[in-house]
Design an enzyme around this catalytic site. Structure first.
Site, PDB file in Angstrom:
ATOM      1  N   ARG A 121      19.219  25.823  42.011  1.00  0.00           N
ATOM      2  CA  ARG A 121      20.621  25.604  42.362  1.00  0.00           C
ATOM      3  C   ARG A 121      20.752  24.972  43.758  1.00  0.00           C
ATOM      4  O   ARG A 121      21.636  24.168  43.998  1.00  0.00           O
ATOM      5  CB  ARG A 121      21.384  26.921  42.302  1.00  0.00           C
ATOM      6  CG  ARG A 121      21.474  27.456  40.875  1.00  0.00           C
ATOM      7  CD  ARG A 121      22.204  28.764  40.846  1.00  0.00           C
ATOM      8  NE  ARG A 121      22.269  29.335  39.509  1.00  0.00           N
ATOM      9  CZ  ARG A 121      22.946  30.439  39.218  1.00  0.00           C
ATOM     10  NH1 ARG A 121      23.608  31.073  40.147  1.00  0.00           N
ATOM     11  NH2 ARG A 121      22.969  30.900  37.985  1.00  0.00           N
ATOM     12  N   ASP A 128      38.032  36.343  41.597  1.00  0.00           N
ATOM     13  CA  ASP A 128      36.581  36.144  41.664  1.00  0.00           C
ATOM     14  C   ASP A 128      36.259  35.597  43.048  1.00  0.00           C
ATOM     15  O   ASP A 128      37.143  35.085  43.747  1.00  0.00           O
ATOM     16  CB  ASP A 128      36.124  35.149  40.584  1.00  0.00           C
ATOM     17  CG  ASP A 128      34.649  35.340  40.237  1.00  0.00           C
ATOM     18  OD1 ASP A 128      34.359  35.965  39.194  1.00  0.00           O
ATOM     19  OD2 ASP A 128      33.781  34.894  41.020  1.00  0.00           O
TER      20      ASP A 128
HETATM   21  C1  SAM Z   1      28.894  37.745  34.709  1.00  0.00           C
HETATM   22  S1  SAM Z   1      30.480  37.383  35.379  1.00  0.00           S
HETATM   23  C2  SAM Z   1      31.512  38.522  34.500  1.00  0.00           C
HETATM   24  C3  SAM Z   1      32.785  37.882  34.002  1.00  0.00           C
HETATM   25  C4  SAM Z   1      33.682  38.761  33.151  1.00  0.00           C
HETATM   26  N1  SAM Z   1      34.131  39.927  33.893  1.00  0.00           N
HETATM   27  C5  SAM Z   1      32.996  39.167  31.888  1.00  0.00           C
HETATM   28  O1  SAM Z   1      32.618  40.340  31.731  1.00  0.00           O
HETATM   29  O2  SAM Z   1      32.803  38.309  31.021  1.00  0.00           O
HETATM   30  C6  SAM Z   1      30.344  38.151  37.007  1.00  0.00           C
HETATM   31  C7  SAM Z   1      31.343  37.577  37.997  1.00  0.00           C
HETATM   32  O3  SAM Z   1      31.363  38.423  39.159  1.00  0.00           O
HETATM   33  C8  SAM Z   1      31.590  37.598  40.278  1.00  0.00           C
HETATM   34  N2  SAM Z   1      31.136  38.272  41.502  1.00  0.00           N
HETATM   35  C9  SAM Z   1      29.864  38.591  41.868  1.00  0.00           C
HETATM   36  N3  SAM Z   1      29.853  39.153  43.086  1.00  0.00           N
HETATM   37  C10 SAM Z   1      31.145  39.197  43.500  1.00  0.00           C
HETATM   38  C11 SAM Z   1      31.773  39.653  44.683  1.00  0.00           C
HETATM   39  N4  SAM Z   1      31.079  40.191  45.703  1.00  0.00           N
HETATM   40  N5  SAM Z   1      33.121  39.549  44.761  1.00  0.00           N
HETATM   41  C12 SAM Z   1      33.846  39.029  43.751  1.00  0.00           C
HETATM   42  N6  SAM Z   1      33.301  38.557  42.604  1.00  0.00           N
HETATM   43  C13 SAM Z   1      31.968  38.637  42.486  1.00  0.00           C
HETATM   44  C14 SAM Z   1      30.793  36.344  39.971  1.00  0.00           C
HETATM   45  O4  SAM Z   1      31.246  35.227  40.712  1.00  0.00           O
HETATM   46  C15 SAM Z   1      30.986  36.190  38.465  1.00  0.00           C
HETATM   47  O5  SAM Z   1      31.992  35.262  38.149  1.00  0.00           O
END
Ligand code: SAM
Length: 278
Positions: A37, A147
């Site tokens: 990335r 997010d």
């Molecule tokens: C795997 S996705 C899950 C999406 C959705 N909730 C689902 O279950 O399909 C995880 C998300 O958490 C977000 N994320 C990770 N660390 C974070 C943080 N410290 N604050 C806010 N969002 C975060 C990532 O950017 C990502 O979009």
């Protein structure tokens, strides 16, 4: 030195920054992912080495702006429409009727916390629109979707998705809530405007000391996010989320996640579903 040669000490510095800023654990097994990335970002910026990138990232002239891009490199945004559909059944069959029976207003506030590219929030919008249509005339709802990933939020706000992602959405629901692109060669759909109007997107980092969220929510979906955090971070984030959850409100976590051992004002009411008790 090019990005391929990302050495251990350099990785440790960048990994520590990711963990400090986002709470996301960065074990050595994640080196190849970060490397790939990072290479993409180097090309975008016209930089030749990770060393140059580090200098660029920490240069006060663009540190704030670049940090947003850098943190985007570390997030995993995998998501889907109608993911873990048992939660949606529980929401409609049990949580909403219970909340409404308790004399709550007929307006339900939901938070898709860690919403990625928006599929979870729009799924909730579809499910709640159907609930209002079939079971609860007069029922209304609003959804906050947050997010930390700016790239994911930009995509979510377009509300535009490839037709190849629609398999989990029943045909009947697609007809009612999705608009097909006029240009049929593009094979895209857009969420209908009346549903888009129900969802507000905002950038929020769960590591922030205070969440700038004023609402008290009836339901929080916090799924497949804390799996990336260590236990103390999970507890701290969940505690902060609970401050914005009303008494008796519901939290849904991913099926592969657990709150075991965390000190929280929640009790389990179903598989990966919790209610606020104090
Ligand atoms: C795997 S996705 C899950 C999406 C959705 N909730 C689902 O279950 O399909 C995880 C998300 O958490 C977000 N994320 C990770 N660390 C974070 C943080 N410290 N604050 C806010 N969002 C975060 C990532 O950017 C990502 O979009």
């Amino acid at each position: 030195m090019n990005a391929r040669e990302l050495d251990r000490s350099r990785f440790s510095r960048l990994a520590a920054l990711i963990t400090r800023e986002l709470g996301i654990r960065m074990p050595p097994a994640k080196v190849p992912m970060l490397e790939t990335r990072l290479q993409r970002r180097l090309r975008e910026l016209g930089l030749r080495s990770v060393e140059d990138y580090e200098r660029y990232l920490f240069d006060p002239a663009h540190a704030d702006h670049e940090l947003v891009h850098f943190l985007d490199l570390a997030t995993t945004n995998k998501t889907d429409f109608f993911r873990e559909p048992q939660h949606l059944d529980y929401l409609v069959d049990t949580a909403l009727p219970t909340l409404r029976a308790k004399g709550a207003s007929d307006h339900c506030r939901l938070w898709s916390a860690g919403c990625s590219t928006g599929q979870e929030a729009y799924t909730l919008a579809i499910v709640l629109a159907e609930y209002a249509l079939r079971d609860a005339p007069g029922f209304s709802y609003s959804i906050l979707a947050t997010d930390v990933s700016q790239r994911a939020l930009d995509q979510a706000r377009t509300a535009t998705y490839a037709e190849s992602q629609l398999a989990p959405i029943a045909l009947e629901l697609r007809k009612r809530h999705l608009l097909r692109s006029k240009d049929r060669r593009r094979a895209l759909v857009r969420i209908a405007p009346q549903l888009r109007a129900k969802v507000r997107f905002a950038r929020l980092n769960f590591m922030d000391r205070e969440y700038r969220v004023r609402d008290e929510f009836d339901v929080i979906f916090f799924r497949n996010v804390m799996i990336y955090f260590d236990k103390p971070t999970q507890e701290a984030v969940m505690q902060k989320l609970c401050r914005n959850l009303r008494q008796g409100g519901y939290v849904f976590i991913g099926h592969s996640e657990s709150l075991a051992g965390l000190d929280l004002p929640l009790k389990a009411v179903a598989n990966s579903v919790f209610r606020k008790v104090r």
